[in-house]
Design a protein around this motif. Sequence first.
Motif, PDB file in Angstrom:
ATOM      1  N   CYS A 291       0.785 -15.500 -21.617  1.00  0.00           N
ATOM      2  CA  CYS A 291       1.381 -16.141 -20.304  1.00  0.00           C
ATOM      3  C   CYS A 291       2.399 -17.299 -20.799  1.00  0.00           C
ATOM      4  O   CYS A 291       2.648 -17.861 -19.923  1.00  0.00           O
ATOM      5  CB  CYS A 291       0.471 -16.305 -19.299  1.00  0.00           C
ATOM      6  N   SER A 292       2.301 -17.821 -21.937  1.00  0.00           N
ATOM      7  CA  SER A 292       3.215 -18.958 -22.148  1.00  0.00           C
ATOM      8  C   SER A 292       4.324 -18.608 -23.186  1.00  0.00           C
ATOM      9  O   SER A 292       4.005 -18.497 -24.460  1.00  0.00           O
ATOM     10  CB  SER A 292       2.324 -20.011 -22.634  1.00  0.00           C
ATOM     11  N   PRO A 293       5.489 -18.338 -22.782  1.00  0.00           N
ATOM     12  CA  PRO A 293       6.649 -17.969 -23.695  1.00  0.00           C
ATOM     13  C   PRO A 293       6.778 -19.095 -24.855  1.00  0.00           C
ATOM     14  O   PRO A 293       7.043 -18.658 -25.893  1.00  0.00           O
ATOM     15  CB  PRO A 293       7.694 -17.969 -22.743  1.00  0.00           C
ATOM     16  N   ALA A 294       6.649 -20.212 -24.639  1.00  0.00           N
ATOM     17  CA  ALA A 294       6.746 -21.281 -25.660  1.00  0.00           C
ATOM     18  C   ALA A 294       5.908 -21.197 -26.648  1.00  0.00           C
ATOM     19  O   ALA A 294       6.285 -21.508 -27.871  1.00  0.00           O
ATOM     20  CB  ALA A 294       6.654 -22.724 -24.960  1.00  0.00           C
TER      21      ALA A 294
ATOM     22  N   ARG B  45      -3.637 -25.516 -18.363  1.00  0.00           N
ATOM     23  CA  ARG B  45      -2.994 -26.065 -16.905  1.00  0.00           C
ATOM     24  C   ARG B  45      -2.256 -25.265 -16.264  1.00  0.00           C
ATOM     25  O   ARG B  45      -2.375 -24.899 -15.011  1.00  0.00           O
ATOM     26  CB  ARG B  45      -2.879 -27.552 -16.854  1.00  0.00           C
ATOM     27  N   LYS B  46      -0.933 -25.012 -16.873  1.00  0.00           N
ATOM     28  CA  LYS B  46       0.169 -24.178 -16.290  1.00  0.00           C
ATOM     29  C   LYS B  46      -0.605 -22.800 -15.857  1.00  0.00           C
ATOM     30  O   LYS B  46      -0.152 -22.423 -14.670  1.00  0.00           O
ATOM     31  CB  LYS B  46       1.210 -24.284 -17.087  1.00  0.00           C
ATOM     32  N   VAL B  47      -0.856 -22.073 -16.793  1.00  0.00           N
ATOM     33  CA  VAL B  47      -1.282 -21.050 -16.696  1.00  0.00           C
ATOM     34  C   VAL B  47      -2.401 -20.872 -15.366  1.00  0.00           C
ATOM     35  O   VAL B  47      -2.422 -20.091 -14.460  1.00  0.00           O
ATOM     36  CB  VAL B  47      -1.996 -20.109 -17.596  1.00  0.00           C
ATOM     37  N   TRP B  48      -3.495 -21.838 -15.478  1.00  0.00           N
ATOM     38  CA  TRP B  48      -4.327 -21.852 -14.525  1.00  0.00           C
ATOM     39  C   TRP B  48      -3.593 -21.927 -13.089  1.00  0.00           C
ATOM     40  O   TRP B  48      -4.188 -21.558 -12.045  1.00  0.00           O
ATOM     41  CB  TRP B  48      -5.334 -22.756 -14.685  1.00  0.00           C
ATOM     42  N   LYS B  49      -2.628 -22.924 -12.867  1.00  0.00           N
ATOM     43  CA  LYS B  49      -2.159 -23.492 -11.475  1.00  0.00           C
ATOM     44  C   LYS B  49      -1.121 -22.064 -11.059  1.00  0.00           C
ATOM     45  O   LYS B  49      -1.283 -21.777  -9.942  1.00  0.00           O
ATOM     46  CB  LYS B  49      -1.115 -24.617 -11.953  1.00  0.00           C
TER      47      LYS B  49
END
Length: 311
Positions: free
Chosen positions: A49-52, A298-302
Amino acid sequence: MQNQSFITEFVFLGLSQNPTVQKTVFVVFLLVYIATIGGNMVIVVTILCSPALLGSPMYFFLAFLSFLDACFSSAFAPKMIVDLLYERKTISYKGCMIQLFAEHFFGGAEVIVLTSMAYDRYVAICKPLHYSSIMNWRLCGILVGVAWTGGFLHSIIQILFIYQLPFCGPNVIDHFLCDLYPLLELACTDTHIFGLFVVANSGFICIIIFTMLLVSYGVILFSLRTHSAEGRRKALSTCGTHIAVVVLFFVPCIFTYARPPSAFSFDKMVAIFYTMLSPLLNPLIYTFRNMEMKNAMRKVWKRFVVVSDEK
């Protein structure tokens, strides 16, 4: 060739015959297994879920490694955990062969992935200007294909050899899972040659690859002398986690397979380490000091929280 086995099932002695101990171990192992699957799948989902992160070969291989750890643990843990609730622990002959195949399939693939990760770090640190051209997606795809193929070939060879053995007498395995040496002890024939084959096919290969990995990380660490202080700190942090995972995986495997087929009282403890604890510790080791993974989590959770709130 059709095997000559008259045995339809094997009986595990398990870790303990004490009902109280078994209940305690059941709770502990159930929690460990849930944490193992949860931890590894969190890493897989976070990277996907994180392209970077997904755009980096290092994190691509990390997601693959976490997936393999979840599969490797699932080859034993559910059966082992359920068996702790029963006095008589049995597994069918076919189920035993499937468990043996799964262990060496996912274990063999993991060896190749760990080697690929070491090569990725070598290129990133020792040849940074050529990193993007060397570690391209075509090579990453090839390495993943090699991991699956290598794991399959390694496993199918083991199964074909075991399948030739006749099992016509004792069927009690002094273990909690089907593995090569416990099965060799039950065969109704001389298994000396088979024992040497296991040492060559599993033990020596583990020793050679483990040595190669340690040497490669040694070369990487030696090359850090020319890097800046910040570059050294980051590289040491990354390589440190990789080395820790490599040691946790290979040392128990070397102890188990790189020796003559004789039973040791602590074989079961070593097996617990590489079947239960190593897959649990890997996600913790990789995320404990990795700020990129922590921030991505954290970003995915948010993102998930926002989506659930909108519903």
